[in-house]
Design a protein around this motif. Structure first.
Motif, PDB file in Angstrom:
ATOM      1  N   GLN A  40       0.988  -1.188  -0.144  1.00 14.49           N
ATOM      2  CA  GLN A  40      -0.004   0.119  -0.192  1.00 14.49           C
ATOM      3  C   GLN A  40       0.857   1.362   0.041  1.00 14.49           C
ATOM      4  OE1 GLN A  40      -3.485   0.154  -0.010  1.00 14.49           O
ATOM      5  NE2 GLN A  40      -3.569  -2.121  -0.155  1.00 14.49           N
ATOM      6  N   GLU A  55      -5.538   4.460  13.029  1.00 18.05           N
ATOM      7  CA  GLU A  55      -4.378   4.011  12.157  1.00 18.05           C
ATOM      8  C   GLU A  55      -3.729   5.167  11.589  1.00 18.05           C
ATOM      9  OE1 GLU A  55      -5.175   1.850   8.344  1.00 18.05           O
ATOM     10  OE2 GLU A  55      -3.286   0.689   8.406  1.00 18.05           O
ATOM     11  N   PRO A  65      -1.194   5.993  -2.362  1.00 24.80           N
ATOM     12  CA  PRO A  65      -2.662   6.711  -2.247  1.00 24.80           C
ATOM     13  C   PRO A  65      -2.899   7.679  -1.140  1.00 24.80           C
ATOM     14  CG  PRO A  65      -2.916   4.327  -2.254  1.00 24.80           C
ATOM     15  CD  PRO A  65      -1.667   4.679  -2.146  1.00 24.80           C
ATOM     16  N   LYS A  68      -1.283  11.183  -2.557  1.00 28.59           N
ATOM     17  CA  LYS A  68      -2.150  11.928  -3.461  1.00 28.59           C
ATOM     18  C   LYS A  68      -3.332  12.294  -2.703  1.00 28.59           C
ATOM     19  CE  LYS A  68      -1.513   8.738  -7.371  1.00 28.59           C
ATOM     20  NZ  LYS A  68      -2.374   7.606  -8.137  1.00 28.59           N
ATOM     21  N   PHE A  69      -3.732  11.569  -1.709  1.00 30.57           N
ATOM     22  CA  PHE A  69      -4.980  12.056  -0.885  1.00 30.57           C
ATOM     23  C   PHE A  69      -4.350  13.448  -0.055  1.00 30.57           C
ATOM     24  CE2 PHE A  69      -6.937  12.635   3.382  1.00 30.57           C
ATOM     25  CZ  PHE A  69      -8.023  12.359   3.088  1.00 30.57           C
ATOM     26  N   LYS A  72      -4.256  16.631  -2.594  1.00 35.28           N
ATOM     27  CA  LYS A  72      -5.485  17.088  -3.098  1.00 35.28           C
ATOM     28  C   LYS A  72      -6.349  17.509  -1.871  1.00 35.28           C
ATOM     29  CE  LYS A  72      -7.918  15.439  -6.898  1.00 35.28           C
ATOM     30  NZ  LYS A  72      -8.287  14.255  -7.754  1.00 35.28           N
ATOM     31  N   ARG A  73      -6.235  16.888  -0.727  1.00 38.93           N
ATOM     32  CA  ARG A  73      -7.331  17.190   0.375  1.00 38.93           C
ATOM     33  C   ARG A  73      -6.721  17.563   1.830  1.00 38.93           C
ATOM     34  NH1 ARG A  73     -12.249  13.769  -1.609  1.00 38.93           N
ATOM     35  NH2 ARG A  73     -13.015  14.088   0.594  1.00 38.93           N
ATOM     36  N   HIS A  78      -8.834   9.454   6.486  1.00 40.48           N
ATOM     37  CA  HIS A  78      -8.752   8.924   5.060  1.00 40.48           C
ATOM     38  C   HIS A  78      -9.727   7.886   4.897  1.00 40.48           C
ATOM     39  CE1 HIS A  78      -6.439   6.267   2.224  1.00 40.48           C
ATOM     40  NE2 HIS A  78      -6.147   7.282   1.590  1.00 40.48           N
ATOM     41  N   HIS A  79      -9.995   7.134   5.823  1.00 42.50           N
ATOM     42  CA  HIS A  79     -10.768   5.885   5.567  1.00 42.50           C
ATOM     43  C   HIS A  79     -11.348   5.376   6.746  1.00 42.50           C
ATOM     44  CE1 HIS A  79      -7.022   3.565   5.919  1.00 42.50           C
ATOM     45  NE2 HIS A  79      -7.937   2.723   6.551  1.00 42.50           N
ATOM     46  N   ILE A 102     -12.983  -1.035  -4.917  1.00 43.95           N
ATOM     47  CA  ILE A 102     -11.543  -0.988  -5.716  1.00 43.95           C
ATOM     48  C   ILE A 102     -10.979  -2.268  -5.704  1.00 43.95           C
ATOM     49  CG2 ILE A 102      -9.448   0.065  -5.202  1.00 43.95           C
ATOM     50  CD1 ILE A 102     -10.824   2.258  -3.615  1.00 43.95           C
ATOM     51  N   HIS A 119     -14.930   2.134  -3.523  1.00 43.02           N
ATOM     52  CA  HIS A 119     -14.789   3.277  -3.919  1.00 43.02           C
ATOM     53  C   HIS A 119     -15.403   4.589  -3.106  1.00 43.02           C
ATOM     54  CE1 HIS A 119     -13.223   6.359  -6.683  1.00 43.02           C
ATOM     55  NE2 HIS A 119     -12.696   5.688  -7.062  1.00 43.02           N
ATOM     56  N   PRO A 120     -15.006   5.695  -2.873  1.00 45.52           N
ATOM     57  CA  PRO A 120     -15.408   6.561  -1.937  1.00 45.52           C
ATOM     58  C   PRO A 120     -16.679   7.379  -3.143  1.00 45.52           C
ATOM     59  CG  PRO A 120     -13.352   7.294  -2.662  1.00 45.52           C
ATOM     60  CD  PRO A 120     -13.295   5.838  -2.886  1.00 45.52           C
ATOM     61  N   LYS A 121     -16.527   7.060  -4.341  1.00 44.46           N
ATOM     62  CA  LYS A 121     -17.525   7.864  -5.230  1.00 44.46           C
ATOM     63  C   LYS A 121     -18.846   6.896  -5.124  1.00 44.46           C
ATOM     64  CE  LYS A 121     -15.326  11.292  -6.884  1.00 44.46           C
ATOM     65  NZ  LYS A 121     -15.806  12.609  -6.256  1.00 44.46           N
ATOM     66  N   GLY A 125     -18.790   9.645  -0.511  1.00 49.03           N
ATOM     67  CA  GLY A 125     -17.437  10.310  -0.254  1.00 49.03           C
ATOM     68  C   GLY A 125     -16.559   9.743   0.770  1.00 49.03           C
ATOM     69  N   LEU A 127     -13.954   6.609   1.799  1.00 53.14           N
ATOM     70  CA  LEU A 127     -13.190   5.671   1.385  1.00 53.14           C
ATOM     71  C   LEU A 127     -13.523   4.559   2.417  1.00 53.14           C
ATOM     72  CD1 LEU A 127     -11.006   3.910  -0.296  1.00 53.14           C
ATOM     73  CD2 LEU A 127      -9.389   5.049   0.958  1.00 53.14           C
TER      74      LEU A 127
HETATM   75  N1  CMX Z   1     -11.460   9.624   0.545  1.00 50.78           N
HETATM   76  C1  CMX Z   1     -12.571  10.257   0.126  1.00 50.78           C
HETATM   77  N2  CMX Z   1     -12.361  10.696  -1.337  1.00 50.78           N
HETATM   78  C2  CMX Z   1     -11.340  10.277  -1.872  1.00 50.78           C
HETATM   79  C3  CMX Z   1     -10.195   9.661  -1.019  1.00 50.78           C
HETATM   80  C4  CMX Z   1     -10.463   9.248   0.248  1.00 50.78           C
HETATM   81  N3  CMX Z   1      -9.609   8.525   1.088  1.00 50.78           N
HETATM   82  N4  CMX Z   1      -9.079   9.280  -2.136  1.00 50.78           N
HETATM   83  C5  CMX Z   1      -9.509   9.931  -3.213  1.00 50.78           C
HETATM   84  N5  CMX Z   1     -10.656  10.499  -3.177  1.00 50.78           N
HETATM   85  C6  CMX Z   1     -11.509  10.875  -3.994  1.00 50.78           C
HETATM   86  C7  CMX Z   1     -10.483  12.249  -4.566  1.00 50.78           C
HETATM   87  O1  CMX Z   1     -10.749  13.488  -3.841  1.00 50.78           O
HETATM   88  C8  CMX Z   1     -11.364  12.475  -6.197  1.00 50.78           C
HETATM   89  O2  CMX Z   1     -12.530  13.069  -6.097  1.00 50.78           O
HETATM   90  P1  CMX Z   1     -12.873  14.292  -6.886  1.00 50.78           P
HETATM   91  O3  CMX Z   1     -12.818  13.489  -8.565  1.00 50.78           O
HETATM   92  O4  CMX Z   1     -14.201  14.935  -6.885  1.00 50.78           O
HETATM   93  O5  CMX Z   1     -11.798  15.448  -6.998  1.00 50.78           O
HETATM   94  C9  CMX Z   1     -11.848  11.003  -6.408  1.00 50.78           C
HETATM   95  O6  CMX Z   1     -11.597  10.353  -5.121  1.00 50.78           O
HETATM   96  C10 CMX Z   1     -10.493  10.319  -7.045  1.00 50.78           C
HETATM   97  O7  CMX Z   1      -9.309  10.579  -6.595  1.00 50.78           O
HETATM   98  P2  CMX Z   1      -7.760  10.530  -6.978  1.00 50.78           P
HETATM   99  O8  CMX Z   1      -7.015  11.410  -6.508  1.00 50.78           O
HETATM  100  O9  CMX Z   1      -7.968  10.810  -8.627  1.00 50.78           O
HETATM  101  O10 CMX Z   1      -7.255   9.049  -6.912  1.00 50.78           O
HETATM  102  P3  CMX Z   1      -7.538   7.790  -7.730  1.00 50.78           P
HETATM  103  O11 CMX Z   1      -8.694   7.691  -8.068  1.00 50.78           O
HETATM  104  O12 CMX Z   1      -6.108   7.761  -8.338  1.00 50.78           O
HETATM  105  O13 CMX Z   1      -7.536   6.819  -6.450  1.00 50.78           O
HETATM  106  C11 CMX Z   1      -8.936   5.561  -4.580  1.00 50.78           C
HETATM  107  C12 CMX Z   1      -8.438   7.226  -5.437  1.00 50.78           C
HETATM  108  C13 CMX Z   1      -9.783   5.854  -3.628  1.00 50.78           C
HETATM  109  C14 CMX Z   1      -9.302   4.729  -5.815  1.00 50.78           C
HETATM  110  C15 CMX Z   1      -7.342   5.407  -4.230  1.00 50.78           C
HETATM  111  O14 CMX Z   1      -6.629   6.142  -3.237  1.00 50.78           O
HETATM  112  C16 CMX Z   1      -7.191   3.946  -3.690  1.00 50.78           C
HETATM  113  O15 CMX Z   1      -7.286   2.964  -4.319  1.00 50.78           O
HETATM  114  N6  CMX Z   1      -7.493   3.710  -2.289  1.00 50.78           N
HETATM  115  C17 CMX Z   1      -7.330   2.485  -1.380  1.00 50.78           C
HETATM  116  C18 CMX Z   1      -6.033   1.824  -1.103  1.00 50.78           C
HETATM  117  C19 CMX Z   1      -5.538   2.780  -0.044  1.00 50.78           C
HETATM  118  O16 CMX Z   1      -5.860   4.006   0.056  1.00 50.78           O
HETATM  119  N7  CMX Z   1      -4.487   2.468   0.784  1.00 50.78           N
HETATM  120  C20 CMX Z   1      -3.941   3.183   1.708  1.00 50.78           C
HETATM  121  C21 CMX Z   1      -4.262   2.777   3.236  1.00 50.78           C
HETATM  122  C22 CMX Z   1      -3.845   1.193   3.237  1.00 50.78           C
HETATM  123  C23 CMX Z   1      -4.011   0.789   4.767  1.00 50.78           C
HETATM  124  O17 CMX Z   1      -4.816   1.202   5.350  1.00 50.78           O
HETATM  125  O18 CMX Z   1      -3.243  -0.197   5.079  1.00 50.78           O
END
Ligand code: CMX
Length: 135
Positions: A40, A55, A65, A68-69, A72-73, A78-79, A102, A119-121, A125, A127
Motif C-alpha cells: 500500500q 491507524e 494513495p 495523493k490524498f 489533494k485534500r 482517510h478511510h 476498488i 470506492h468513495p465515489k 464520499g 473511502l
Molecule cells: N476519501 C474520500 N475521497 C477520496 C479519497 C479518500 N480517501 N481518496 C481519493 N478520493 C477522491 C478524490 O478527492 C477524487 O475526487 P474528485 O474527483 O471529486 O476530486 C476521487 O476520489 C479520485 O481521486 P484521485 O486523487 O484521482 O485518486 P485515484 O482515483 O487515483 O485513487 C482511490 C483514489 C480511492 C481509488 C485510491 O486512493 C485507492 O485505491 N485507495 C485504496 C487503497 C488505499 O487508500 N491504501 C492506503 C491505506 C492502506 C492501509 O490502510 O493499510
C-alpha cells in the motif's frame, strides 16, 4: 455480511513521528505497533481505544494513495474500516448490490488482516474498507 464493529479509522498524516506526539502526549493513547505495508506504500502507527483502532498513515512514496490524498485534500480522515468475518464475501455482496469496489478480492493489509476497499465515489464520499482475520 456480518459487520461487527469499526475496526479502525485511517488518518493520513505527513509525518507519523510528528502526529504520534499528539496522540501520545496530548490524548494519552499508546502507540502499540509501527508497521510498513509495502503493498500500500504506507507506514502505519496503531493506537487502540476500546474496540477501535486509530491507524496513522504516512506515505512512503509519491505514488502512494496517501500521498495523493494529502496533496489533494490535506491531512485528515482517510478511510473507515469495518470488521467483517469474511472480506472476500463482503466485497462480493456489495458489488452485487451495485457498489463500486476498488478490490475484487482481498489483499494483505497491516496486522496481517485481509482487506479490501470500496470506492468513495460509490459510498457517499467515504473511502470504506472491509477487514477480517485470515479464515
Ligand atoms: N476519501 C474520500 N475521497 C477520496 C479519497 C479518500 N480517501 N481518496 C481519493 N478520493 C477522491 C478524490 O478527492 C477524487 O475526487 P474528485 O474527483 O471529486 O476530486 C476521487 O476520489 C479520485 O481521486 P484521485 O486523487 O484521482 O485518486 P485515484 O482515483 O487515483 O485513487 C482511490 C483514489 C480511492 C481509488 C485510491 O486512493 C485507492 O485505491 N485507495 C485504496 C487503497 C488505499 O487508500 N491504501 C492506503 C491505506 C492502506 C492501509 O490502510 O493499510
Amino acid at each position: 455480511m456480518n459487520l461487527s464493529h469499526i475496526e479502525h479509522i485511517g488518518i493520513a498524516v505527513k509525518s507519523i513521528d510528528e502526529a504520534k506526539k499528539y496522540y501520545e502526549d496530548i490524548l494519552g493513547l499508546k502507540c502499540y505497533a509501527l508497521e510498513e505495508v509495502t503493498d500500500q506504500k504506507v507506514k502505519t502507527a496503531f493506537f487502540k481505544i476500546g474496540q477501535t483502532k486509530i491507524e496513522l498513515l504516512e506515505a512512503t512514496d509519491n505514488e502512494s494513495p496517501v500521498a495523493k490524498f494529502i496533496e489533494k485534500r490535506g491531512e485528515g480522515i482517510h478511510h473507515i474500516a469495518f470488521a467483517t468475518d469474511n472480506t472476500d464475501e463482503a466485497l462480493k455482496t456489495v458489488a452485487e448490490k451495485g457498489i463500486r469496489t476498488i478490490d475484487k478480492t482481498s489483499r494483505k493489509g497491516a496486522e496481517g488482516l485481509d482487506i479490501g476497499f470500496l470506492h468513495p465515489k460509490s459510498t457517499f464520499g467515504v473511502l470504506t474498507e472491509f477487514c477480517s482475520k485470515e479464515i
